[in-house]
Structures are given as C-alpha cells and as structure tokens.
Design a protein around this motif. Structure first.
Motif, mmCIF file in Angstrom:
data_model
loop_
_atom_site.group_PDB
_atom_site.id
_atom_site.type_symbol
_atom_site.label_atom_id
_atom_site.label_comp_id
_atom_site.label_asym_id
_atom_site.label_seq_id
_atom_site.Cartn_x
_atom_site.Cartn_y
_atom_site.Cartn_z
ATOM 1 N N PRO A 174 41.954 44.922 33.842
ATOM 2 C CA PRO A 174 42.572 44.938 35.371
ATOM 3 C C PRO A 174 43.999 44.354 35.334
ATOM 4 O O PRO A 174 44.438 43.777 34.694
ATOM 5 N N ALA A 175 44.681 44.708 36.398
ATOM 6 C CA ALA A 175 46.117 44.539 36.658
ATOM 7 C C ALA A 175 46.382 43.068 36.947
ATOM 8 O O ALA A 175 47.448 42.529 36.509
ATOM 9 N N GLU A 176 45.331 42.366 37.419
ATOM 10 C CA GLU A 176 45.484 40.902 37.703
ATOM 11 C C GLU A 176 44.189 40.336 37.133
ATOM 12 O O GLU A 176 42.998 40.959 37.004
ATOM 13 N N GLU A 177 44.300 39.011 36.472
ATOM 14 C CA GLU A 177 43.193 38.367 36.261
ATOM 15 C C GLU A 177 42.194 38.105 37.076
ATOM 16 O O GLU A 177 41.221 38.244 36.928
ATOM 17 N N SER A 178 42.646 37.493 38.428
ATOM 18 C CA SER A 178 41.749 37.293 39.249
ATOM 19 C C SER A 178 42.679 37.048 40.539
ATOM 20 O O SER A 178 43.948 36.929 40.435
ATOM 21 N N GLY A 179 41.961 37.315 41.800
ATOM 22 C CA GLY A 179 42.854 37.391 43.024
ATOM 23 C C GLY A 179 43.338 35.740 43.256
ATOM 24 O O GLY A 179 44.498 35.819 43.953
ATOM 25 N N ASP A 180 43.013 34.551 42.631
ATOM 26 C CA ASP A 180 43.488 33.549 43.025
ATOM 27 C C ASP A 180 44.136 32.837 41.870
ATOM 28 O O ASP A 180 44.611 31.666 41.888
ATOM 29 N N SER A 181 44.644 33.671 40.647
ATOM 30 C CA SER A 181 45.079 33.316 39.706
ATOM 31 C C SER A 181 46.699 32.850 39.819
ATOM 32 O O SER A 181 47.057 33.837 40.590
ATOM 33 N N PRO A 182 47.262 31.992 39.489
ATOM 34 C CA PRO A 182 48.834 31.667 39.824
ATOM 35 C C PRO A 182 49.574 32.675 38.774
ATOM 36 O O PRO A 182 50.637 32.586 38.772
ATOM 37 N N ILE A 183 48.875 32.887 37.714
ATOM 38 C CA ILE A 183 49.758 33.911 36.754
ATOM 39 C C ILE A 183 49.222 35.353 36.670
ATOM 40 O O ILE A 183 48.111 35.662 37.268
ATOM 41 N N THR A 184 50.336 36.022 36.355
ATOM 42 C CA THR A 184 50.166 37.405 36.249
ATOM 43 C C THR A 184 49.193 37.868 34.926
ATOM 44 O O THR A 184 48.923 37.108 34.159
ATOM 45 N N ALA A 185 48.559 39.382 34.938
ATOM 46 C CA ALA A 185 47.849 39.675 33.728
ATOM 47 C C ALA A 185 48.797 39.544 32.364
ATOM 48 O O ALA A 185 47.999 39.181 31.358
ATOM 49 N N GLU A 186 50.089 39.902 32.716
ATOM 50 C CA GLU A 186 50.625 39.831 31.249
ATOM 51 C C GLU A 186 51.086 38.422 30.769
ATOM 52 O O GLU A 186 50.997 38.351 29.581
ATOM 53 N N GLN A 187 51.365 37.488 31.694
ATOM 54 C CA GLN A 187 51.333 36.179 31.410
ATOM 55 C C GLN A 187 50.066 35.649 30.901
ATOM 56 O O GLN A 187 50.046 35.032 29.767
ATOM 57 N N ALA A 188 48.936 35.914 31.422
ATOM 58 C CA ALA A 188 47.566 35.626 30.815
ATOM 59 C C ALA A 188 47.265 36.020 29.304
ATOM 60 O O ALA A 188 46.683 35.461 28.631
#
Length: 177
Positions: A104-118
């Motif tokens: 997914p493009a984002e780890e989760s809706g409430d994550s403070p970091i982006t998917a790329e950072q994760a």
C-alpha cells in the motif's frame, strides 16, 4: 490468475519510480520498454512490469499489447493529452488502472512516516546498512539519508537508531491493535 495486473499511466518519471519501487517490493520484475520478446503469449506468470515513456500512439499500442499478454504497465505520459487518454481508455478495458498487489502507498492512516521511510527503516531494522537499503529501494544514498532524517523528525527522535526502534514499536502496536 488471482493477482491484479498493475496498470498505471503517470505524468512524470518520478511518479513512475515510486510505483515501480512499490511493485518491486511486491515481487514484480521491472523492465524498461514495452516490447515482449517472449514467444509465449501469456506472460502473466512471470510477474513482469514494463515501463517507459509513451510519446505517441504507436508506443501506446505496444504498451496495451503487452498488458493484453499479461505484463503490468507503468506508462509515463500526459494522462490528459490525446495519447494519454487513448492509453488510459485501452488499458481500462484490460483491468483497473492504478490498482495492484504491491504494498500500500501508506503504512497506515495514523503512521507519522511515509511508506518509503518505513521501507528504509524496516531494512535498517533487518540489519542492512543505509547504503544497502538505499540500493534495494532504488534510491540514491543522499535521498535515503534525507528520507531517514525526515523519519527521525516525524518520529521525534535524534538518531537513526532511535528511529529504527520507534519504527519497530509502531509495527508492534499496529500488529496488536
């Protein structure tokens, strides 16, 4: 095949790079150009994604033909121009545009970091160096360092080690709740 075929028409090479990174993490093999030298008609089992610029209708036809044979497509062209509209219309007949089985493009809706950072922090948590993580994520070392610095700031920590530990805690919390 139960897997969704990735079909994307994006306006810039930067957008294409993001999509290709996500697909590569999901197990897809990427190759530039839309010609398929394979003698077999159906190439869907290879999990192959072809990408490149689509400047004209002839190239658009190659991209659509590759998609019809089971290859994913990430086409770089103006989605609102004549070629882009034709390409989007033809690819939409094969499958949904913009959908894929990549991460997914984002780890989760409430994550403070982006998917790329994760993704970078996950690789560091697995013991990879920043250089190895950058290479695996198709980033330059400088860009990876900037992404990690942004993750440190978003997580409110001072060091990369603390960022990795905060990322691990976030993953555990997301898994428990």
């Amino acid at each position: 095949m139960s897997q969704i075929l990735p079909l994307h028409v994006v306006p810039t090479a930067t957008d294409a790079t993001g999509v290709l990174r996500r697909l590569a993490r999901g197990g897809w093999k990427t190759r530039e150009g839309f010609a398929l030298p394979e003698p077999a008609w159906d190439v869907s089992a290879r999990q192959l994604v072809l990408f490149g610029r689509v400047p004209d209708l002839d190239t658009a036809k190659l991209a659509v033909f590759a998609a019809a044979r089971g290859a994913g497509v990430v086409a770089i062209c103006d989605p609102k121009g004549e070629v882009g509209r034709a390409l989007r219309d033809d690819l939409a007949r094969i499958g949904p545009l913009g959908a894929d089985d990549g991460e997914p493009a984002e780890e989760s809706g409430d994550s403070p970091i982006t998917a790329e950072q994760a993704a970078l922090l996950a690789r560091l948590a697995d013991g990879e160096t920043i250089a190895a993580a950058a290479s695996a994520e198709y980033l330059s070392l400088r860009t990876a360092n900037r992404r990690i610095a942004a993750a440190r700031k978003a997580l409110g920590v001072a060091t990369t080690r603390e960022a990795v530990l905060a990322y691990i805690r976030l993953k555990k919390e997301a898994g428990d709740g």
